[in-house]
Design a protein around this motif. Structure first.
Motif, PDB file in Angstrom:
ATOM      1  N   ASN A  24      37.902  46.649  40.203  1.00  0.00           N
ATOM      2  CA  ASN A  24      37.814  47.699  41.211  1.00  0.00           C
ATOM      3  C   ASN A  24      37.949  49.051  40.528  1.00  0.00           C
ATOM      4  OD1 ASN A  24      37.707  45.723  43.206  1.00  0.00           O
ATOM      5  ND2 ASN A  24      39.913  45.712  43.460  1.00  0.00           N
ATOM      6  N   ASP A  25      37.005  49.912  40.765  1.00  0.00           N
ATOM      7  CA  ASP A  25      37.011  51.229  40.153  1.00  0.00           C
ATOM      8  C   ASP A  25      37.705  52.239  41.074  1.00  0.00           C
ATOM      9  OD1 ASP A  25      36.377  52.952  38.011  1.00  0.00           O
ATOM     10  OD2 ASP A  25      34.674  53.740  39.145  1.00  0.00           O
ATOM     11  N   TRP A  26      38.861  51.850  41.552  1.00  0.00           N
ATOM     12  CA  TRP A  26      39.729  52.721  42.355  1.00  0.00           C
ATOM     13  C   TRP A  26      41.145  52.186  42.207  1.00  0.00           C
ATOM     14  CZ3 TRP A  26      35.817  49.945  45.024  1.00  0.00           C
ATOM     15  CH2 TRP A  26      36.242  48.760  45.630  1.00  0.00           C
ATOM     16  N   PRO A  27      42.141  52.986  42.497  1.00  0.00           N
ATOM     17  CA  PRO A  27      43.525  52.500  42.411  1.00  0.00           C
ATOM     18  C   PRO A  27      43.726  51.341  43.387  1.00  0.00           C
ATOM     19  CG  PRO A  27      43.472  54.886  42.599  1.00  0.00           C
ATOM     20  CD  PRO A  27      42.078  54.399  42.871  1.00  0.00           C
ATOM     21  N   ASN A  46      28.507  46.312  42.894  1.00  0.00           N
ATOM     22  CA  ASN A  46      27.988  47.118  43.989  1.00  0.00           C
ATOM     23  C   ASN A  46      28.616  48.497  44.014  1.00  0.00           C
ATOM     24  OD1 ASN A  46      30.525  46.578  44.975  1.00  0.00           O
ATOM     25  ND2 ASN A  46      29.842  45.750  46.901  1.00  0.00           N
ATOM     26  N   HIS A  47      27.867  49.387  44.631  1.00  0.00           N
ATOM     27  CA  HIS A  47      28.312  50.748  44.904  1.00  0.00           C
ATOM     28  C   HIS A  47      28.772  50.749  46.346  1.00  0.00           C
ATOM     29  CE1 HIS A  47      26.798  54.878  46.371  1.00  0.00           C
ATOM     30  NE2 HIS A  47      28.066  54.980  46.025  1.00  0.00           N
ATOM     31  N   LEU A  57      29.782  49.883  34.677  1.00  0.00           N
ATOM     32  CA  LEU A  57      30.683  48.723  34.600  1.00  0.00           C
ATOM     33  C   LEU A  57      29.895  47.420  34.593  1.00  0.00           C
ATOM     34  CD1 LEU A  57      33.534  49.928  36.958  1.00  0.00           C
ATOM     35  CD2 LEU A  57      33.816  49.202  34.568  1.00  0.00           C
ATOM     36  N   PHE A  58      28.856  47.346  35.399  1.00  0.00           N
ATOM     37  CA  PHE A  58      27.969  46.184  35.436  1.00  0.00           C
ATOM     38  C   PHE A  58      27.431  45.892  34.029  1.00  0.00           C
ATOM     39  CE2 PHE A  58      23.531  44.630  36.351  1.00  0.00           C
ATOM     40  CZ  PHE A  58      23.855  43.453  36.996  1.00  0.00           C
ATOM     41  N   SER A  97      32.610  49.938  42.920  1.00  0.00           N
ATOM     42  CA  SER A  97      32.944  51.335  42.670  1.00  0.00           C
ATOM     43  C   SER A  97      32.373  52.198  43.784  1.00  0.00           C
ATOM     44  CB  SER A  97      32.378  51.797  41.320  1.00  0.00           C
ATOM     45  OG  SER A  97      32.656  53.174  41.111  1.00  0.00           O
ATOM     46  N   GLY A  98      33.063  53.268  44.100  1.00  0.00           N
ATOM     47  CA  GLY A  98      32.578  54.227  45.064  1.00  0.00           C
ATOM     48  C   GLY A  98      31.570  55.201  44.469  1.00  0.00           C
TER      49      GLY A  98
END
Length: 113
Positions: A23-26, A88-89, A73-74, A64-65
């Motif tokens: 996950n590209d978020w906290p 996915n975005h 990352l992919f 990721s957002g």
């Protein structure tokens, strides 16, 4: 990167989780206490500097957002040797059933003999 240390220890012990969520978020990364699906957070990290070798042979889900970061990352997960990568975005402001962000799924080819 947070949540990967337990995963590296698991791999060194010859074990593997059923799935790794990147996950590209906290987010919470206390996955080892709750089951077999690892969660790693890359929030704020320079993606090109991440060492993702612990993903060799694993199934990975990337979210990721930011579409650029999702794609990066992919590509990094594939290059690290993951067996399958679904990325996915995610559009946080959009209802799940109305999402229109980028998505892709890749599977490593297996040589058959």
């Amino acid at each position: 990167m947070r949540g990967h240390d337990s995963l590296i220890s698991m791999r060194r012990a010859g074990q593997r989780p059923a799935m790794v969520f990147i996950n590209d978020w906290p987010c919470k990364t206390d996955w080892l206490e709750h089951g077999d699906h690892a969660t790693v957070s890359t929030a704020g990290d320079a993606i090109e500097l991440l060492d993702l070798r612990f993903l060799v042979g694993l199934q990975v889900s990337v979210s990721s957002g930011d579409e650029r970061r999702a794609r990066a990352l992919f590509d990094r997960c594939k290059a690290a040797g993951a067996a399958l990568v679904a990325a996915n975005h995610v559009q946080p402001e959009v209802q799940p059933h109305l999402q229109a962000g980028w998505t892709d799924i890749w599977t490593r080819e297996v040589a058959h003999g």
